[in-house]
Motif scaffolding. Structure first.
Motif, PDB file in Angstrom:
ATOM      1  N   ILE A 186       0.845  -1.210   0.000  1.00 35.09           N
ATOM      2  CA  ILE A 186       0.000   0.000   0.000  1.00 35.09           C
ATOM      3  C   ILE A 186       0.873   1.251   0.000  1.00 35.09           C
ATOM      4  O   ILE A 186       0.621   2.210  -0.745  1.00 35.09           O
ATOM      5  N   VAL A 190       0.774   3.977  -2.987  1.00 34.50           N
ATOM      6  CA  VAL A 190       0.472   5.402  -2.783  1.00 34.50           C
ATOM      7  C   VAL A 190       1.642   6.271  -3.243  1.00 34.50           C
ATOM      8  O   VAL A 190       1.454   7.335  -3.851  1.00 34.50           O
ATOM      9  N   THR A 264      -8.005  -1.864   1.969  1.00 37.41           N
ATOM     10  CA  THR A 264      -7.047  -0.766   1.776  1.00 37.41           C
ATOM     11  C   THR A 264      -6.209  -0.974   0.522  1.00 37.41           C
ATOM     12  O   THR A 264      -5.991  -0.040  -0.254  1.00 37.41           O
ATOM     13  N   SER A 268      -6.620   1.488  -2.682  1.00 36.07           N
ATOM     14  CA  SER A 268      -5.450   2.329  -2.962  1.00 36.07           C
ATOM     15  C   SER A 268      -4.836   1.977  -4.314  1.00 36.07           C
ATOM     16  O   SER A 268      -4.369   2.864  -5.045  1.00 36.07           O
TER      17      SER A 268
END
Length: 314
Positions: A186, A190, A264, A268
């Motif tokens: 993640i 990002v 998540t 993401s």
């Protein structure tokens, strides 16, 4: 490996001691390890991208709730008809009769063998990705098949542990690796997402009508596969009294980890790359390189425990 609890009247699948020794935390480790493999949830961003934001989010949320509730229902069947059922096939035999035993046995064996082959390939691929980070030459480089053999040899050594309960601390490390893989991936996702010109990221569905329909069904299958087979009766047979209460807590704790990891990463990944996200999220990440190496190491550790837990069902 054998399960550490006996099913009274379990026919040929007896020979294990009465009562388990595991806590709800141990159950959570086992459930999280058998479900949340990187090979299962790393494709989730692609699945969400194939459905779009509304349907993708709804499908993932519904899949989570349905499998969580069904896991609690299976856990509630402990001591159905006054017997302790230490495997799915024994539970099916108690409910449906002999045909239920053989029906579940067949499909469980097929699913377990197929799943174990898939995760061995995934583990070998992750080992090779780490290897290629440090050994860039093509001549004399190790092949994927060699890494799969190395992983299999390690699993052969690990399989000398006597039962599922003896895997509790192995699976605790594997559960931590699940969180580590998700967190690292993640973070790298990002990071890459902010480096991309956000105006160039599109969230529209790609392809013609036939392609969209095919990808939608493929995405639903990916989401369904990501929740896998938690081997609940086998795990529940290792849990101490009160068995149902401890199992409910263990399943719910495991699903808390699963929600944190699955949702998540899926959201993401889709946010970062839009409809261009690849089927396996790690293949799209570029920097930082150390984070990608870490993610692959976490994946191998997690898969090692998942493989052993699945072997217990065979």
């Amino acid at each position: 490996m054998s399960s550490p609890a006996t099913a009274r009247g379990g026919g040929g699948e007896a020979g294990v001691e009465q009562g388990g020794r595991g806590t709800w935390r141990h159950a959570a480790f086992h459930v999280a390890t058998t479900i949340a493999t990187p090979a299962a949830y790393a494709p989730l961003p692609f699945a969400v991208a194939s459905l779009g934001w509304p349907l993708g989010v709804c499908s993932l949320v519904i899949g989570t709730l349905v499998t969580w509730c069904s896991s609690l229902v299976v856990a509630s069947l402990w001591q159905w008809n006054g017997e302790k059922h230490t495997s799915y096939r024994l539970l099916a035999k108690s409910i449906f009769g002999p045909w239920g035993y053989w029906y579940v046995s067949f499909f469980q064996q097929v699913a377990s063998v197929g799943n174990n082959i898939a995760i061995q390939i995934a583990a070998g691929s992750s080992l090779k990705a780490v290897y290629k980070h440090y050994y860039t030459a093509e001549d004399g480089a190790m092949t994927l098949q060699q890494f799969i053999i190395l992983f299999g040899a390690f699993e052969l050594l690990l399989s000398q542990l006597p039962d599922i309960h003896s895997l509790r601390w192995v699976n605790a490390i594997c559960t931590a690796s699940t969180v580590g893989f998700a967190g690292t991936t993640i973070g790298a996702t990002v990071h890459d997402g902010y480096r991309i010109d956000r105006k160039e990221v599109s969230y529209s569905l790609q392809g013609n009508t036939a392609t969209k329909i095919f990808r939608a069904f493929n995405a639903l299958g990916t989401i369904a596969f990501s929740f896998g087979d938690a081997m609940l009766p086998e795990i529940q047979s290792t849990v101490r009294e009160p068995v149902r209460k401890n199992m409910y807590k263990g399943v719910s704790a495991a699903y808390t980890i699963i929600v944190m990891s699955y949702w998540t990463l899926a959201f993401s990944g889709y946010w970062a790359f839009g409809s261009q996200v690849p089927p396996y999220i790690l293949s799209s990440l570029t920097a930082p390189r150390w984070a990608i190496v870490m993610a692959n190491v976490f994946a191998v550790i997690q898969i090692a425990g998942c493989f052993q837990a699945n072997v217990c069902a065979l």
